[in-house]
Design a protein around this motif. Sequence first.
Motif, short mmCIF file in Angstrom:
data_model
loop_
_atom_site.label_atom_id
_atom_site.label_comp_id
_atom_site.label_asym_id
_atom_site.label_seq_id
_atom_site.Cartn_x
_atom_site.Cartn_y
_atom_site.Cartn_z
N UNK A 9 -0.83 -32.28 -26.13
CA UNK A 9 0.13 -33.37 -26.27
C UNK A 9 0.04 -33.99 -27.67
N UNK A 10 -1.18 -34.14 -28.17
CA UNK A 10 -1.34 -34.76 -29.48
C UNK A 10 -0.96 -33.80 -30.60
N UNK A 11 -1.28 -32.52 -30.41
CA UNK A 11 -1.19 -31.60 -31.53
C UNK A 11 0.18 -31.09 -31.86
N UNK A 12 1.04 -30.91 -30.82
CA UNK A 12 2.34 -30.36 -31.20
C UNK A 12 3.50 -30.90 -30.40
N UNK A 13 3.28 -31.50 -29.26
CA UNK A 13 4.41 -31.98 -28.48
C UNK A 13 5.10 -33.12 -29.20
N UNK A 14 6.37 -33.21 -29.05
CA UNK A 14 7.16 -34.21 -29.75
C UNK A 14 7.23 -35.45 -28.88
N UNK A 15 6.45 -36.45 -29.22
CA UNK A 15 6.41 -37.67 -28.43
C UNK A 15 5.34 -38.60 -28.97
N UNK A 16 5.21 -39.77 -28.36
CA UNK A 16 4.24 -40.74 -28.84
C UNK A 16 2.84 -40.34 -28.42
N UNK A 17 1.87 -40.81 -29.21
CA UNK A 17 0.47 -40.51 -28.95
C UNK A 17 -0.34 -41.77 -29.16
N UNK A 18 -1.35 -41.98 -28.34
CA UNK A 18 -2.28 -43.10 -28.55
C UNK A 18 -3.60 -42.51 -29.01
N UNK A 92 9.84 -15.61 -35.97
CA UNK A 92 10.55 -16.25 -37.07
C UNK A 92 9.63 -17.28 -37.73
N UNK A 93 9.89 -17.63 -39.00
CA UNK A 93 9.05 -18.66 -39.65
C UNK A 93 9.40 -20.07 -39.23
N UNK A 94 10.57 -20.25 -38.65
CA UNK A 94 10.98 -21.58 -38.20
C UNK A 94 11.49 -22.45 -39.33
N UNK A 95 12.04 -23.60 -38.99
CA UNK A 95 12.57 -24.51 -40.01
C UNK A 95 11.46 -25.29 -40.69
N UNK A 96 11.81 -25.97 -41.76
CA UNK A 96 10.86 -26.89 -42.39
C UNK A 96 10.79 -28.14 -41.54
N UNK A 97 9.58 -28.48 -41.08
CA UNK A 97 9.45 -29.61 -40.16
C UNK A 97 8.04 -30.17 -40.21
N UNK A 98 7.93 -31.48 -40.08
CA UNK A 98 6.62 -32.12 -40.01
C UNK A 98 5.85 -31.67 -38.78
N UNK A 99 6.54 -31.13 -37.77
CA UNK A 99 5.86 -30.65 -36.57
C UNK A 99 4.88 -29.53 -36.88
N UNK A 100 5.04 -28.87 -38.03
CA UNK A 100 4.21 -27.73 -38.37
C UNK A 100 3.15 -28.08 -39.42
N UNK A 101 2.72 -29.32 -39.44
CA UNK A 101 1.73 -29.73 -40.44
C UNK A 101 0.42 -28.95 -40.26
N UNK A 102 -0.30 -28.79 -41.38
CA UNK A 102 -1.52 -27.99 -41.40
C UNK A 102 -2.74 -28.90 -41.35
#
Length: 741
Positions: A9-18, A92-102
Amino acid sequence: MSRAGRIARRGFLIGSVAVAGGVAFGAWRYTRPLPDPFAGTDAGALNPYVLIDADGVTLVAPRADKGQGARWLQAALIAEELDIDPATARIIPGPVSAAYYNRALIADFMPFAPTDTGWLAETARGAADIPARLLSWQMTGGSSSTADGFDKLREAGAVARETLKQAAATRHGLSRADLNTADGAVILPDGTRIPYADLAVEAARLEPVTDIVLRDRSQWRWLGQPMQRADVVAKSTGTQVYGIDLVLPEMLHATVRMAPWGGTVARLDPVAAEGMPGVLRVLPITGGVAVLARDTWSAMRAAAALDVAFTTPDTAGDQDAIWAALEATHDAGAIDTRRRDDGDVDAAIAPGDFAAEYRVPFLAHAPLEPMNATVLVTDDACTIWAGTQVPDFAVARAAALTGLPQTAIRLENQMIGGSFGRRLEIDFIAQAVEIAMAVPGRPVKLTWSREEDFAHDQPRPAQIARVRGRVTADGVQALDLTVASPSVIASWFGRVSSAPPGGDVSITTGAWDQPFAIPHFRVTGLRAPETVPVSSWRSVGASSNGFFFGTALDEMFATAGIDPMEGLLRLCDHAPSRAVLEAVRDLSGWTGRAGGQGRGRGVAFCLSFGVPCAQVVEVEDTPQGIRLTQAFAVADVGIVLDPVNAEAQLSGGMLFGLGHAMNCELTYRGHAPDQTNFHAYEGMRMHQTPAVQVRLLENGPLRGLGEPGVPPAAAALGNAIFAATGQRLRQMPFSRAVRFA
């Protein structure tokens, strides 16, 4: 909920995290939802990494593939938990997105040696997700792709699998716990198989199932087994499509002539070039001139014929002046970084003790695929087709150039035909955008000539290291290593973003962090002025420090009559590294440095990117020159996910390091390198290549292997040449001093 579920949930799901303690880092920013990379599309996304529609499964592998097999391994990590054969999926490499941060890349920036497992170091590494998420760098580099993706990609596959099972359970009024999956289908208790594609629409409407448990290694079907990468057949048959192969309707072609680094166009007469067949326009661009034509050949012929003159930069433009600047940096002694300072070095080293100076040259990246990018600019959008390791930086630069919002910039990351760090730069993409802006509505492919590629590479920096030490029959008692180098970090960041404050630890990486218990041990980095823009080259600072450190230790062992293998083992105080040294000793059948009859063996060790790697090289002194007869390499990567590719990476890195140590350098005259193409920049030839044996250990944490095979190679070769001939080599390339058969 399991720990894996919380990470998912924290690492890749799109939603809030505590996150506990997040306030100190700006919790409101860290916990805000990441943008959905597939929002507003009908892609059938179950999460940012798994798309399923009527045509099947698509897996997103956001780290760039530049020949190291990253795209396939990322897909295999997802596929293992998704329960599909990765060969059946579209990747596919996918779009440019913050979801794929390293995240792993940022963890490696922490100021701790890889061998430091203390509370502070482990806590800092554990918190690396916070700055990584805030920065949102979608960068490929630092051998980080495997470590970054190992958990998050398997979690993505597992979440998608369990969500598909939930869709089937809801449809049939069953419990998800009673369902299974196999080969891309959910299996009901009665044996009915429902293909994932049939469940995709329903699954996409559900809240992702995150109470997952990742499969035990004993259950893996693909990971850990020899895998046939899908791209190998295409590369072996010449059918792999790279960025340079792209063809679009109504596409125009361009190339460039650039001023020396720091120079500008002083005079330009475009008339003759514009009158040549196929040429459409000559365009001034930032730092040079572009030629726009109907085909690449016409553009390159016109560029070569351009009547253009450039201004002269005010930096040192000749090799002697560059070496002098590095020498002056040593003489000035202003410290940039010092992360190792054990004992009392100055008191321990006496006049007359060991002292030596070592030099490494500028090295070009020289990938086989020259720099290229295709760009289409319209009034309200910009599309880029290019292979890049930093897609987010490229998008930001394109937005700045075009005046469009970043949301209007689309980048289609292409398969890359070699990089070695060159595709961390975005100069060629920025040029393509500038040129395309001059012909809106028409795609333009920019292709650099090989000569331009050499002239305007940002090479590995030339460096000078000075070493002092004390050695007795009991071993190395003191070592003081000082490296003078321009800053790779400041140079690169200054081009793509803005240079960060503070010292550049890459100047001493591969030296200060070595697992050796030397009582008096100091490593210092001195920042030299930048004469040529420099950048990351395969294994960055460790590529040169592995040579400096490994050669100095070997020299000191020889002075004291200590067998170098025994000397390294005696010094090593890190169990996984010691196991690597013992394994290379056994693999090579080490019986000492001297082989007799003009033969010699050299050993070297370097821990880089968290991977301990030891190598042995055997050479023979023949009437035709030095011949490399055998080579052995051992590394510990924690978990071997693909034995075939891992062995290729380790042996390939070693040969890459050996070839450059033997033959390669860039020398500057008049602000341009003397070497303009491969005829003057030869790596290792096929007939010079030794038989290589490798062994992979799994004692340490999981790490990548794209770079760690490079750093020990030069020292191992130089030490072997000394053993065979008595000649000590302290400057690369070695071909300056010896001839190779």
